[in-house]
Write an enzyme that holds these catalytic residues in place. Structure first.
Site, PDB file in Angstrom:
ATOM      1  N   ASP A 464       0.848  -1.186   0.000  1.00 53.47           N
ATOM      2  CA  ASP A 464       0.000   0.000   0.000  1.00 53.47           C
ATOM      3  C   ASP A 464       0.893   1.250   0.000  1.00 53.47           C
ATOM      4  O   ASP A 464       1.798   1.374   0.836  1.00 53.47           O
ATOM      5  CB  ASP A 464      -0.899   0.012   1.239  1.00 53.47           C
ATOM      6  CG  ASP A 464      -1.903   1.154   1.198  1.00 53.47           C
ATOM      7  OD1 ASP A 464      -2.990   0.943   0.640  1.00 53.47           O
ATOM      8  OD2 ASP A 464      -1.582   2.246   1.720  1.00 53.47           O
ATOM      9  N   ASN A 472      -2.503  12.911  -4.978  1.00 51.04           N
ATOM     10  CA  ASN A 472      -3.662  13.283  -5.794  1.00 51.04           C
ATOM     11  C   ASN A 472      -4.157  14.681  -5.462  1.00 51.04           C
ATOM     12  O   ASN A 472      -4.435  15.487  -6.358  1.00 51.04           O
ATOM     13  CB  ASN A 472      -4.800  12.268  -5.584  1.00 51.04           C
ATOM     14  CG  ASN A 472      -4.696  11.074  -6.519  1.00 51.04           C
ATOM     15  OD1 ASN A 472      -4.044  11.158  -7.568  1.00 51.04           O
ATOM     16  ND2 ASN A 472      -5.307   9.965  -6.141  1.00 51.04           N
ATOM     17  N   ASP A 481      -1.566   9.062 -11.179  1.00 49.30           N
ATOM     18  CA  ASP A 481      -1.460   7.944 -12.123  1.00 49.30           C
ATOM     19  C   ASP A 481      -0.002   7.585 -12.371  1.00 49.30           C
ATOM     20  O   ASP A 481       0.353   6.401 -12.480  1.00 49.30           O
ATOM     21  CB  ASP A 481      -2.149   8.303 -13.442  1.00 49.30           C
ATOM     22  CG  ASP A 481      -3.665   8.345 -13.320  1.00 49.30           C
ATOM     23  OD1 ASP A 481      -4.194   7.846 -12.304  1.00 49.30           O
ATOM     24  OD2 ASP A 481      -4.320   8.880 -14.233  1.00 49.30           O
ATOM     25  N   GLU A 507      -4.683   2.313  -4.379  1.00 49.68           N
ATOM     26  CA  GLU A 507      -3.212   2.372  -4.325  1.00 49.68           C
ATOM     27  C   GLU A 507      -2.627   1.100  -3.740  1.00 49.68           C
ATOM     28  O   GLU A 507      -1.484   1.082  -3.279  1.00 49.68           O
ATOM     29  CB  GLU A 507      -2.763   3.588  -3.498  1.00 49.68           C
ATOM     30  CG  GLU A 507      -3.083   3.542  -2.019  1.00 49.68           C
ATOM     31  CD  GLU A 507      -4.454   4.093  -1.675  1.00 49.68           C
ATOM     32  OE1 GLU A 507      -4.647   4.521  -0.527  1.00 49.68           O
ATOM     33  OE2 GLU A 507      -5.344   4.094  -2.554  1.00 49.68           O
TER      34      GLU A 507
END
Length: 596
Positions: A464, A472, A481, A507
């Site tokens: 993770d 973001n 991305d 993620e």
């Protein structure tokens, strides 16, 4: 000074004048040649035996059509002697559809001292009534009656054409034929020695066997494909080929050696024209489906659809009211539309840049040329009538069938590729190109079952990305991305052969490690953590660093023992790794953790 435009125009005019002169010169030569060929000589209607072995005798035939009422042989002989009659100018005499009965005459001169046996055949199977008289020195020595208007077993020979075998005595024999039919009056009269006739039959049998064999094999193969994959193109293509084979068997007389016209004198004519439209209708609908004309040529598609509905409906009405000539004209109109529309649909598909349009157009033009050649040969116009020009329609259709089969084969291959691609995308995460959950489960399930069955080791690693929401929110989803793709690349680069990795969601990533216990998995997970930590992502002259928290669960003597053998799925192991990941997050992130 002369203007350049005037000079260019002048040159073009000179070229046009030269082309016109050349055209008229060619026309004059053709007319002169035709006039030479048509003018008969004094012995044009005499066939010399035994020199003549095998051939169609249309050019040796004199003929006239009954002016009114049925003539007797005596009246016909008098007409030949006192009236102006026509001389055959081609191998096959063609007079049109539903015309007045015709009388033909030719003379056989046997210069040998012994009688010679020959077979006389009229190689058009749809002629309704045919009478032949052999006359020597004014006396009838043989009268043979036949045609497709009578039952097969009552014909002079058990043969697909009107035919009989007879001996020609030394000297002169006049041969008179009277032919009556509702269908096309195409009359190829063939005279052959018995050996030549048998050889012709054998050769014809092999030729038709090869042609029909190719088309039937393609038809049955595509019918099987249709049954299994349910795409209408394959079913329509199969009907198209089967319809053409049946139509060919009918108009060549072969079908009617089995199905005799016991239902009336014009039974064969009705069968011929309805089989003709069967393959035409199936062929046009096949082209509509294959080329998808409704998408880019809706008016053409609608015209084809109406043509395939209205013309057969008109023919059916003609059948109900016993109007053979009307239905026959409609059948020929539909067959002509079939040839023309096939080419037009190919052209439209080409301009619409549809797949396989070039191959389809080439095949349809080839078939159209072959159909035209065969039609002209039967009609006795421009093309000589012989066994090859009569059969060229089958050759053209077989060639077209092979080309269309290659289109369907390539379409089938493309459909399989599309299916493979679709299935791949269904199992693949588009952004990272890793497996998604479905792909991960599909790949790991058989491996896991084997591991459980054999009591082997296996481990799960859950990864993770730390503080991913910050990337973001602060830098935008494009940077998010890039982060995901970079992490995915790091995981792939550190994975061993046989490891299965996937994007588990958001993620979070997962790695399945077969033949790996928990201690070995911890080592592998640490490699992944280091690879991610070493990533640097440049954003507007700023380098972003990444870290990840990793949870590990796997087989271990003190943790599982052999309890893993009873596990039915990976879920317990994944849940164990998820708890380990939660501990790694709570303990400060950027670390590898197993359940303690």
């Amino acid at each position: 000074m002369v203007k350049p435009e005037y000079t260019l125009s002048h040159k073009l005019n000179l070229k046009n004048i030269a082309l016109v002169k050349t055209f008229w010169l060619i026309c004059a030569c053709v007319l002169l040649l035709m006039s030479v060929l048509v003018i008969p000589n004094a012995n044009a209607n005499t066939i010399s035996l035994p020199e003549f072995k095998n051939g169609v005798v249309g050019k040796q035939v004199q003929y006239f059509q009954e002016p009114s009422g049925k003539l007797t042989l005596t009246q016909a002989k008098q007409y030949f002697a006192t009236s102006i009659v026509k001389q055959g100018s081609s191998n096959s005499i063609s007079l049109g559809i539903d015309v007045a009965p015709v009388w033909l005459k030719f003379t056989v001169n046997n210069s040998d001292i012994e009688a010679i046996k020959y077979r006389l055949a009229v190689e058009t199977p749809w002629l309704d009534y045919i009478d032949t008289w052999l006359v020597r020195q004014g006396q009838i020595i043989n009268h043979v009656h036949g045609g497709d208007g009578i039952a097969f077993e009552q014909r002079p020979m058990a043969y697909r054409y009107y035919a009989f075998e007879t001996e020609f005595q030394p000297g002169i024999t006049d041969v008179y034929l009277r032919i009556e039919t509702k269908g096309p009056m195409a009359i190829p009269v063939k005279l052959s020695t018995i050996d030549e006739a048998i050889n012709n039959d054998i050769a014809s049998g092999y030729q038709y066997g090869v042609l029909y064999g190719i088309m039937l094999a393609l038809a049955l193969y595509n019918l099987v494909l249709f049954v299994f994959i349910r795409q209408k193109e394959y079913g329509l293509y199969s009907l198209y080929l089967l319809g053409f084979v049946l139509n060919s068997l009918s108009y060549t007389g072969q079908l009617h050696t089995i199905i005799t016209p016991d239902f009336g004198p014009y039974f064969q004519d009705w069968v011929d024209i309805f089989l003709m439209i069967t393959y035409s209708v199936a062929g046009l609908h096949f082209a509509r489906a294959l080329l998808a004309t409704k998408e880019y040529a809706p008016r053409l598609d609608s015209f084809v659809l109406r043509t395939t509905l209205l013309i057969p409906a008109g023919m059916l009405a003609g059948f109900i009211f016993d109007q053979l000539f009307f239905s026959m004209i409609l059948a020929f109109v539909l067959n002509t539309c079939f040839v023309v529309l096939f080419v037009i649909m190919g052209v439209k598909a080409y301009y619409a840049k549809k797949p396989f349009a070039v191959i389809f157009l080439f095949s349809s033009v080839t078939a159209a040329i072959c159909i035209t050649i065969s039609t002209l040969a039967v009609a006795g116009f421009l093309v000589p009538y012989n066994a090859y020009t009569f059969k060229v329609i089958e050759v053209g259709m077989a060639f077209e069938a092979i080309l269309l089969a290659t289109i369907l084969a390539r379409q089938f291959r493309m459909a399989k590729l599309d299916k493979v691609i679709a299935e791949t995308y269904a199992r693949t995460d588009i952004l990272t190109q890793l497996n998604n959950r479905r792909g991960f489960q599909d790949l790991t399930k058989p491996i896991w079952q084997n591991i459980v069955r054999n009591g082997r080791d296996a481990s799960i690693v859950l990864v993770d990305i730390d503080f991913f929401k910050r990337f973001n929110d602060q830098y935008g989803h494009d940077i998010g991305d890039r982060v995901l793709k970079s992490v995915a690349d790091s995981i792939i680069s550190t994975c061993r052969k046989g490891d299965i990795c996937a994007r588990w969601g958001g993620e979070e990533f997962i790695v399945f490690l077969p033949e790996t216990n928990e201690q070995q998995a911890l080592v592998q997970a640490e490699r992944i953590r280091v690879a991610i930590e070493s990533l640097q992502i440049n954003v507007i002259q700023v380098q972003l660093s990444l870290t990840a928290s990793i949870g590990v669960a796997g087989s271990s003597d003190n943790l599982y023992g052999y309890e893993k053998l009873s596990l039915k799925s990976l879920e317990p192991l994944i849940n164990q790794a998820d708890r380990a990941l939660y501990q790694a997050k709570n303990n400060g992130k950027n670390q590898v953790q197993a359940v303690s």
